[in-house]
Design a protein around this motif. Structure first.
Motif, PDB file in Angstrom:
ATOM      1  N   GLY A 267      14.414   6.216  25.212  1.00  0.00           N
ATOM      2  CA  GLY A 267      13.059   6.341  25.745  1.00  0.00           C
ATOM      3  C   GLY A 267      12.117   7.102  24.832  1.00  0.00           C
ATOM      4  O   GLY A 267      11.057   6.586  24.448  1.00  0.00           O
ATOM      5  N   PRO A 268      12.474   8.350  24.436  1.00  0.00           N
ATOM      6  CA  PRO A 268      11.608   9.106  23.528  1.00  0.00           C
ATOM      7  C   PRO A 268      11.382   8.396  22.193  1.00  0.00           C
ATOM      8  O   PRO A 268      10.286   8.447  21.637  1.00  0.00           O
ATOM      9  N   LEU A 269      12.412   7.724  21.674  1.00  0.00           N
ATOM     10  CA  LEU A 269      12.274   7.011  20.398  1.00  0.00           C
ATOM     11  C   LEU A 269      11.264   5.875  20.524  1.00  0.00           C
ATOM     12  O   LEU A 269      10.408   5.678  19.660  1.00  0.00           O
ATOM     13  N   LEU A 270      11.350   5.117  21.616  1.00  0.00           N
ATOM     14  CA  LEU A 270      10.386   4.042  21.847  1.00  0.00           C
ATOM     15  C   LEU A 270       8.965   4.579  21.975  1.00  0.00           C
ATOM     16  O   LEU A 270       8.013   3.965  21.500  1.00  0.00           O
ATOM     17  N   SER A 271       8.825   5.735  22.625  1.00  0.00           N
ATOM     18  CA  SER A 271       7.499   6.341  22.774  1.00  0.00           C
ATOM     19  C   SER A 271       6.908   6.707  21.417  1.00  0.00           C
ATOM     20  O   SER A 271       5.709   6.536  21.182  1.00  0.00           O
ATOM     21  N   ILE A 272       7.765   7.201  20.519  1.00  0.00           N
ATOM     22  CA  ILE A 272       7.302   7.544  19.165  1.00  0.00           C
ATOM     23  C   ILE A 272       6.813   6.291  18.445  1.00  0.00           C
ATOM     24  O   ILE A 272       5.754   6.291  17.804  1.00  0.00           O
ATOM     25  N   VAL A 273       7.588   5.208  18.548  1.00  0.00           N
ATOM     26  CA  VAL A 273       7.190   3.951  17.904  1.00  0.00           C
ATOM     27  C   VAL A 273       5.864   3.455  18.481  1.00  0.00           C
ATOM     28  O   VAL A 273       4.976   3.004  17.750  1.00  0.00           O
ATOM     29  N   LYS A 274       5.725   3.543  19.805  1.00  0.00           N
ATOM     30  CA  LYS A 274       4.483   3.100  20.454  1.00  0.00           C
ATOM     31  C   LYS A 274       3.284   3.883  19.922  1.00  0.00           C
ATOM     32  O   LYS A 274       2.224   3.303  19.639  1.00  0.00           O
ATOM     33  N   GLU A 275       3.442   5.207  19.784  1.00  0.00           N
ATOM     34  CA  GLU A 275       2.346   6.023  19.269  1.00  0.00           C
ATOM     35  C   GLU A 275       2.003   5.654  17.832  1.00  0.00           C
ATOM     36  O   GLU A 275       0.839   5.566  17.450  1.00  0.00           O
ATOM     37  N   LYS A 276       3.023   5.432  17.013  1.00  0.00           N
ATOM     38  CA  LYS A 276       2.775   5.069  15.609  1.00  0.00           C
ATOM     39  C   LYS A 276       2.096   3.697  15.509  1.00  0.00           C
ATOM     40  O   LYS A 276       1.241   3.476  14.657  1.00  0.00           O
ATOM     41  N   ALA A 277       2.502   2.786  16.399  1.00  0.00           N
ATOM     42  CA  ALA A 277       1.923   1.449  16.372  1.00  0.00           C
ATOM     43  C   ALA A 277       0.454   1.457  16.778  1.00  0.00           C
ATOM     44  O   ALA A 277      -0.289   0.527  16.458  1.00  0.00           O
ATOM     45  N   SER A 278       0.024   2.506  17.470  1.00  0.00           N
ATOM     46  CA  SER A 278      -1.371   2.602  17.929  1.00  0.00           C
ATOM     47  C   SER A 278      -2.193   3.558  17.072  1.00  0.00           C
ATOM     48  O   SER A 278      -3.274   3.974  17.456  1.00  0.00           O
ATOM     49  N   GLY A 279      -1.659   3.935  15.909  1.00  0.00           N
ATOM     50  CA  GLY A 279      -2.307   4.940  15.073  1.00  0.00           C
ATOM     51  C   GLY A 279      -3.712   4.565  14.625  1.00  0.00           C
ATOM     52  O   GLY A 279      -3.972   3.413  14.253  1.00  0.00           O
ATOM     53  N   TYR A 280      -4.592   5.541  14.635  1.00  0.00           N
ATOM     54  CA  TYR A 280      -5.998   5.363  14.249  1.00  0.00           C
ATOM     55  C   TYR A 280      -6.126   4.885  12.799  1.00  0.00           C
ATOM     56  O   TYR A 280      -6.944   4.015  12.488  1.00  0.00           O
TER      57      TYR A 280
END
Length: 360
Positions: free
Chosen positions: A11-24
């Motif tokens: 779960g936490p790993l997927l959240s990290i990927v999601k944040e990186k994929a949405s990077g400004y």
């Protein structure tokens, strides 16, 4: 249960990927040009998996298929994480080139941004992204076949609470593990009461080391709460737009949402700028000029992974955060792995694994 412990990081790993994929930065410097459709699909599918990962983790303790599915999710997430790191480095390269920082960055830039062709980069990364999207789509199809369901996550504040006296309180572990660091920085901040100039204290460390947690501990210290007239917390991350940041600071400080200069004027404040990546010194100087209207002893506390950012922003030597000591890491792992189990209920094979996990 061993398998369940092994899958807990999904779960936490997927959240990290999601944040990186949405990077400004990815959007600002168009590093995913020509890959927009795959990018949108990936972000959407990641959210779908995140919705059901808690149910899958519960099922993994008694369903071999669910366990295997989670292991594959973890493998794909690690690959996606590396890919989005490559996209971010490309964005940073373009940012440095645009702002004429190549020569200023010196030899380090050669290591960080080796010479390459944009079209070759797009071709290489396009293939990698398509491969990840295909893998994610297979996982979503399997997820639906398994019938995993959405489960509302327990709020973080509730997750800290443990009623069994045998179990350590993770919040107390974190507080104890950073007690000396907290004391050191609190002393620095309180020692600036007569300082006319705005002091900027950077906390520097690699990702996941606990910089934000340490800043939170400092922010909530009773001495700090009493000493500063105004306490403000702003998460910066990729977006270091001066006007936007000034507006966020003003809004965090005052419900009236005036100009940041007016909000800070004549008041001793502590401003935490969390997770700063920007290396453009001119942007920082423009923001800093708006922050110099506070009373004597005002301080900016910033967290960053980048020593270069710390040098640009800091007015004092950066506070380099060391890793946690092994005994605290062991306490945290045992707390999260064994939850409400008493000592005599803990499987010996898992207890013996903890020491090896701590070393890694």
């Amino acid at each position: 249960m061993a398998e369940l412990v092994a899958t807990m990081v999904v779960g936490p790993l997927l959240s990290i990927v999601k944040e990186k994929a949405s990077g400004y930065l990815l959007d600002q410097y168009k590093v995913m040009e020509g890959m927009e459709q795959q990018h949108r699909i990936l972000k959407r599918k990641l959210l779908a998996i995140l919705d059901v990962v808690a149910d899958a983790e519960q099922a993994a303790s008694h369903r071999e298929g669910a366990k295997a599915w989670l292991e594959e999710v973890k493998r794909v997430a690690y690959e996606a994480n590396e890919i989005f790191d490559e996209f971010k480095y490309e964005a940073l390269r373009r940012e440095a080139k645009k702002n004429g920082h190549y020569s200023k960055l010196g030899f380090e830039v050669v290591k960080l941004f080796p010479t390459h062709n944009r079209f070759a980069f797009r071709d290489k990364m396009g293939k990698k992204l398509c491969s990840i999207v295909q893998a994610i789509e297979v996982l979503v199809a399997e997820m639906n076949a398994f019938g995993f369901k959405y489960q509302q996550q327990v709020p973080a504040s509730m997750q800290w609470r443990q009623t069994d006296p045998v179990i350590f309180d993770p919040k107390k572990i974190i507080s104890r593990s950073r007690d000396q660091d907290t004391s050191n920085i609190v002393d620095i901040l309180l020692g600036q009461v007569s300082n006319e100039s705005l002091m900027v204290v950077p906390i520097v460390g690699i990702g996941g080391l606990g910089k934000t947690t340490l800043a939170q501990l400092i922010y909530n210290e009773p001495e700090i709460q009493k000493h500063f007239e105004l306490l403000i917390w702003v998460c910066v991350s990729d977006n270091f737009d001066v006007d936007s940041l000034a507006k966020k600071i003003a809004e965090a400080a005052s419900p009236n949402k005036g100009q940041v200069q007016d909000v800070l004027s004549g008041r001793r404040f502590l401003l935490v700028l969390d997770d700063v990546w920007n290396r453009e010194s001119d942007k920082w100087e423009k923001l800093k000029a708006r922050l110099t209207h506070g009373a004597k002893g005002s301080v900016v506390l910033t967290t960053t992974r980048d020593e270069g950012v710390a040098k640009i922003m800091g007015t004092v030597k950066a506070y380099n955060l060391a890793p946690l000591e092994d005994n605290f890491i062991q306490e945290i792992i045992e707390t999260r792995a064994f939850r409400l189990q008493k000592d005599e209920e803990r499987p010996v094979v898992l207890v013996n694994m903890v020491g090896e996990i701590v070393k890694r």
